[in-house]
Design a protein around this motif. Structure first.
Motif, PDB file in Angstrom:
ATOM      1  N   LEU A   1       0.881  -1.218  -0.110  1.00 43.52           N
ATOM      2  CA  LEU A   1       0.062   0.073   0.076  1.00 43.52           C
ATOM      3  C   LEU A   1       0.868   1.313  -0.036  1.00 43.52           C
ATOM      4  CD1 LEU A   1      -2.642  -1.027   2.563  1.00 43.52           C
ATOM      5  CD2 LEU A   1      -2.902  -1.122  -0.029  1.00 43.52           C
ATOM      6  N   MET A   2       2.264   1.249   0.305  1.00 46.59           N
ATOM      7  CA  MET A   2       3.203   2.328   0.367  1.00 46.59           C
ATOM      8  C   MET A   2       3.196   2.819  -0.998  1.00 46.59           C
ATOM      9  SD  MET A   2       5.707   1.326   3.189  1.00 46.59           S
ATOM     10  CE  MET A   2       6.666   2.712   2.824  1.00 46.59           C
ATOM     11  N   ARG A   3       3.298   4.222  -1.350  1.00 48.85           N
ATOM     12  CA  ARG A   3       3.308   4.983  -2.766  1.00 48.85           C
ATOM     13  C   ARG A   3       4.895   5.058  -2.760  1.00 48.85           C
ATOM     14  NH1 ARG A   3      -0.782   9.219  -3.251  1.00 48.85           N
ATOM     15  NH2 ARG A   3      -0.160   9.489  -5.251  1.00 48.85           N
ATOM     16  N   VAL A   4       5.468   4.550  -3.748  1.00 45.87           N
ATOM     17  CA  VAL A   4       7.048   4.846  -3.814  1.00 45.87           C
ATOM     18  C   VAL A   4       7.157   5.639  -5.198  1.00 45.87           C
ATOM     19  CG1 VAL A   4       9.188   3.795  -3.882  1.00 45.87           C
ATOM     20  CG2 VAL A   4       7.694   2.908  -2.344  1.00 45.87           C
ATOM     21  N   LEU A   5       8.059   6.569  -5.440  1.00 43.41           N
ATOM     22  CA  LEU A   5       8.323   7.106  -6.465  1.00 43.41           C
ATOM     23  C   LEU A   5       9.660   6.913  -7.139  1.00 43.41           C
ATOM     24  CD1 LEU A   5       7.161  10.629  -5.148  1.00 43.41           C
ATOM     25  CD2 LEU A   5       6.041   9.443  -7.041  1.00 43.41           C
ATOM     26  N   ASP A   6       9.852   6.678  -8.575  1.00 43.50           N
ATOM     27  CA  ASP A   6      11.090   6.304  -8.785  1.00 43.50           C
ATOM     28  C   ASP A   6      11.990   7.615  -8.757  1.00 43.50           C
ATOM     29  OD1 ASP A   6      10.476   3.602  -9.606  1.00 43.50           O
ATOM     30  OD2 ASP A   6       9.470   4.370 -11.456  1.00 43.50           O
ATOM     31  N   HIS A   7      13.138   7.191  -8.430  1.00 47.91           N
ATOM     32  CA  HIS A   7      14.370   8.270  -8.462  1.00 47.91           C
ATOM     33  C   HIS A   7      15.565   7.445  -9.156  1.00 47.91           C
ATOM     34  CE1 HIS A   7      12.037   9.486  -5.233  1.00 47.91           C
ATOM     35  NE2 HIS A   7      12.253  10.715  -5.302  1.00 47.91           N
ATOM     36  N   PRO A   8      16.424   8.227  -9.982  1.00 44.90           N
ATOM     37  CA  PRO A   8      17.457   7.787 -10.633  1.00 44.90           C
ATOM     38  C   PRO A   8      18.579   7.270  -9.534  1.00 44.90           C
ATOM     39  CG  PRO A   8      17.470   9.967 -10.983  1.00 44.90           C
ATOM     40  CD  PRO A   8      16.043   9.865 -10.325  1.00 44.90           C
ATOM     41  N   ALA A   9      19.267   6.380  -9.614  1.00 38.67           N
ATOM     42  CA  ALA A   9      20.339   6.100  -8.888  1.00 38.67           C
ATOM     43  C   ALA A   9      21.328   7.168  -9.211  1.00 38.67           C
ATOM     44  CB  ALA A   9      20.835   4.640  -9.059  1.00 38.67           C
ATOM     45  N   VAL A  10      22.175   7.197  -8.042  1.00 35.16           N
ATOM     46  CA  VAL A  10      23.314   8.306  -8.174  1.00 35.16           C
ATOM     47  C   VAL A  10      24.120   8.123  -9.329  1.00 35.16           C
ATOM     48  CG1 VAL A  10      25.379   9.260  -6.997  1.00 35.16           C
ATOM     49  CG2 VAL A  10      23.286   8.443  -5.786  1.00 35.16           C
ATOM     50  N   GLU A  11      24.496   6.777  -9.859  1.00 34.61           N
ATOM     51  CA  GLU A  11      25.412   6.686 -10.985  1.00 34.61           C
ATOM     52  C   GLU A  11      24.647   6.953 -12.267  1.00 34.61           C
ATOM     53  OE1 GLU A  11      23.850   2.880  -9.512  1.00 34.61           O
ATOM     54  OE2 GLU A  11      24.866   4.399  -8.434  1.00 34.61           O
ATOM     55  N   ASP A  12      23.133   7.101 -12.150  1.00 40.34           N
ATOM     56  CA  ASP A  12      22.387   7.658 -13.388  1.00 40.34           C
ATOM     57  C   ASP A  12      22.038   8.956 -13.501  1.00 40.34           C
ATOM     58  OD1 ASP A  12      22.486   4.585 -13.956  1.00 40.34           O
ATOM     59  OD2 ASP A  12      20.766   3.975 -12.970  1.00 40.34           O
ATOM     60  N   ILE A  13      22.460   9.745 -12.715  1.00 40.53           N
ATOM     61  CA  ILE A  13      22.183  11.242 -12.919  1.00 40.53           C
ATOM     62  C   ILE A  13      23.183  11.755 -13.894  1.00 40.53           C
ATOM     63  CG2 ILE A  13      22.251  13.141 -11.615  1.00 40.53           C
ATOM     64  CD1 ILE A  13      21.581  11.957  -9.173  1.00 40.53           C
ATOM     65  N   ARG A  14      22.674  12.423 -14.820  1.00 29.98           N
ATOM     66  CA  ARG A  14      23.349  12.974 -16.038  1.00 29.98           C
ATOM     67  C   ARG A  14      23.236  14.655 -15.854  1.00 29.98           C
ATOM     68  NH1 ARG A  14      26.311   9.821 -17.503  1.00 29.98           N
ATOM     69  NH2 ARG A  14      26.729  10.942 -19.579  1.00 29.98           N
ATOM     70  N   LEU A  15      24.444  14.952 -16.266  1.00 29.76           N
ATOM     71  CA  LEU A  15      24.538  16.431 -16.072  1.00 29.76           C
ATOM     72  C   LEU A  15      23.646  17.174 -16.962  1.00 29.76           C
ATOM     73  CD1 LEU A  15      26.288  18.913 -15.194  1.00 29.76           C
ATOM     74  CD2 LEU A  15      27.976  18.594 -17.149  1.00 29.76           C
ATOM     75  N   GLU A  16      23.591  16.615 -18.126  1.00 27.22           N
ATOM     76  CA  GLU A  16      22.330  17.362 -19.027  1.00 27.22           C
ATOM     77  C   GLU A  16      21.190  17.524 -18.522  1.00 27.22           C
ATOM     78  OE1 GLU A  16      23.337  13.284 -20.709  1.00 27.22           O
ATOM     79  OE2 GLU A  16      24.296  14.868 -19.833  1.00 27.22           O
ATOM     80  N   SER A  17      20.810  16.285 -17.868  1.00 27.65           N
ATOM     81  CA  SER A  17      19.315  16.428 -17.176  1.00 27.65           C
ATOM     82  C   SER A  17      19.237  17.262 -16.025  1.00 27.65           C
ATOM     83  CB  SER A  17      19.028  14.789 -16.618  1.00 27.65           C
ATOM     84  OG  SER A  17      18.965  14.007 -17.909  1.00 27.65           O
TER      85      SER A  17
END
Length: 111
Positions: free
Chosen positions: A5-21
């Motif tokens: 029942l818990m709502r969880v939102l997707d977040h990028p993993a640290v290694e997937d964070i891109r400068l252009e984004s």
């Protein structure tokens, strides 16, 4: 509360964070306003506490862009969606970037 029942939102993993984004997310004045607000808060902040002067759907879009870029973290606490800046992650990946962007935005808003 059951796990299902818990709502969880997707977040990028640290290694997937891109400068252009990150730069794209920070380029919008409303999103930059959110980032500056969160940078000055030492607690998680509900969306309703940050007055963006836009429709609810537009505000939701701005928060989603920031979250999906890895700039903010969003978690549900009961029915409230709380936001915090992923400062440590961003500082580790792009040292000084967030600090300089926030300083520039603060200076620009004063003129």
């Amino acid at each position: 509360m059951e796990e299902a029942l818990m709502r969880v939102l997707d977040h990028p993993a640290v290694e997937d964070i891109r400068l252009e984004s990150v730069l794209h997310a920070l380029a919008d004045p409303r999103r930059l306003e959110v980032v500056c607000f969160l940078a000055n808060s030492d607690v998680e902040v509900p969306c309703s506490e940050i007055d963006l002067a836009v429709s609810k759907s537009t505000g939701t879009h701005h928060y989603r862009v920031l979250r999906e870029a890895g700039v903010i973290s969003q978690v549900y606490r009961g029915t409230a969606k709380l936001n915090s800046l992923r400062r440590a992650d961003l500082d580790a990946l792009f040292p000084g970037l967030l600090e300089r962007v926030i300083a520039a935005a603060t200076k620009q808003s004063r003129t």
